[in-house]
Design an enzyme around this catalytic site. Structure first.
Site, mmCIF file in Angstrom:
data_model
loop_
_atom_site.group_PDB
_atom_site.id
_atom_site.type_symbol
_atom_site.label_atom_id
_atom_site.label_comp_id
_atom_site.label_asym_id
_atom_site.label_seq_id
_atom_site.Cartn_x
_atom_site.Cartn_y
_atom_site.Cartn_z
ATOM 1 N N GLU A 1 -12.747 -0.101 4.316
ATOM 2 C CA GLU A 1 -11.896 0.137 3.095
ATOM 3 C C GLU A 1 -12.146 -0.839 2.273
ATOM 4 O O GLU A 1 -11.658 -1.972 2.113
ATOM 5 C CB GLU A 1 -10.590 0.105 3.818
ATOM 6 C CG GLU A 1 -9.591 0.904 2.795
ATOM 7 C CD GLU A 1 -8.214 0.587 3.408
ATOM 8 O OE1 GLU A 1 -7.773 1.686 3.953
ATOM 9 O OE2 GLU A 1 -7.588 -0.628 3.144
ATOM 10 N N CYS B 1 0.921 -1.317 -0.085
ATOM 11 C CA CYS B 1 0.028 -0.053 0.098
ATOM 12 C C CYS B 1 0.966 1.351 -0.093
ATOM 13 O O CYS B 1 0.225 2.307 0.282
ATOM 14 C CB CYS B 1 -0.888 0.120 1.202
ATOM 15 S SG CYS B 1 -2.063 -1.585 1.255
ATOM 16 N N HIS C 1 -12.889 12.932 -1.985
ATOM 17 C CA HIS C 1 -12.051 13.418 -3.199
ATOM 18 C C HIS C 1 -10.720 14.199 -2.753
ATOM 19 O O HIS C 1 -10.591 14.994 -3.471
ATOM 20 C CB HIS C 1 -12.855 13.819 -3.967
ATOM 21 C CG HIS C 1 -13.900 13.206 -4.864
ATOM 22 N ND1 HIS C 1 -14.828 12.520 -4.466
ATOM 23 C CD2 HIS C 1 -13.839 12.487 -6.291
ATOM 24 C CE1 HIS C 1 -15.472 11.888 -5.255
ATOM 25 N NE2 HIS C 1 -14.603 11.726 -6.443
HETATM 26 ZN ZN LIG Z 1 -5.311 1.468 0.676
#
Ligand SMILES: [Zn+2]
Length: 118
Positions: free
Chosen positions: A110, A30, A72
């Protein structure tokens, strides 16, 4: 009105979504910039007053404002290490400041299948 007011505690919940980008510094997978659609579930727990724990429109308005600061956006400009857990704690803190005295539970998804809760 409100025959069971004050005699029971209940929970009410709402769900809202946002799309945000982040990276986790030093993380093998990540560590590169990418994005998620985050699902945020907010639960408010408390006694019934006038037949409500809290007015849904009030709860929604607060969460919309708090998530509006994150939607965003590059989350690394807001949080040093924007893990799902740290994001959850951030939203919880922001909501608690707006709703003092309320018992809040925040669960942040997530994507699909991964979440953190506070
Ligand atoms: Zn992530």
């Amino acid at each position: 009105m409100g025959g069971i007011d004050g005699t029971v505690e209940m929970k009410v919940g709402i769900i809202q979504y946002m799309d945000s980008g982040h990276l986790l510094p030093g993380h093998p997978k990540c560590g590169v910039p990418h994005g998620h659609t985050y699902k945020v579930e907010l639960t408010v727990e408390g006694p019934l007053q006038n037949g409500m724990v809290m007015d849904f429109s009030d709860v929604k308005g607060h969460l919309k404002t708090v998530m509006g600061e994150l939607d965003h956006r590059d989350l690394n400009t807001i949080l040093e290490f924007p893990s799902c857990e740290n994001l959850c704690a951030h939203i919880h803190g922001r909501m608690q400041a707006r709703l003092p005295g309320k018992t809040l539970h925040i669960r942040v998804w997530e994507g699909d299948g991964k979440w953190a809760e506070m």
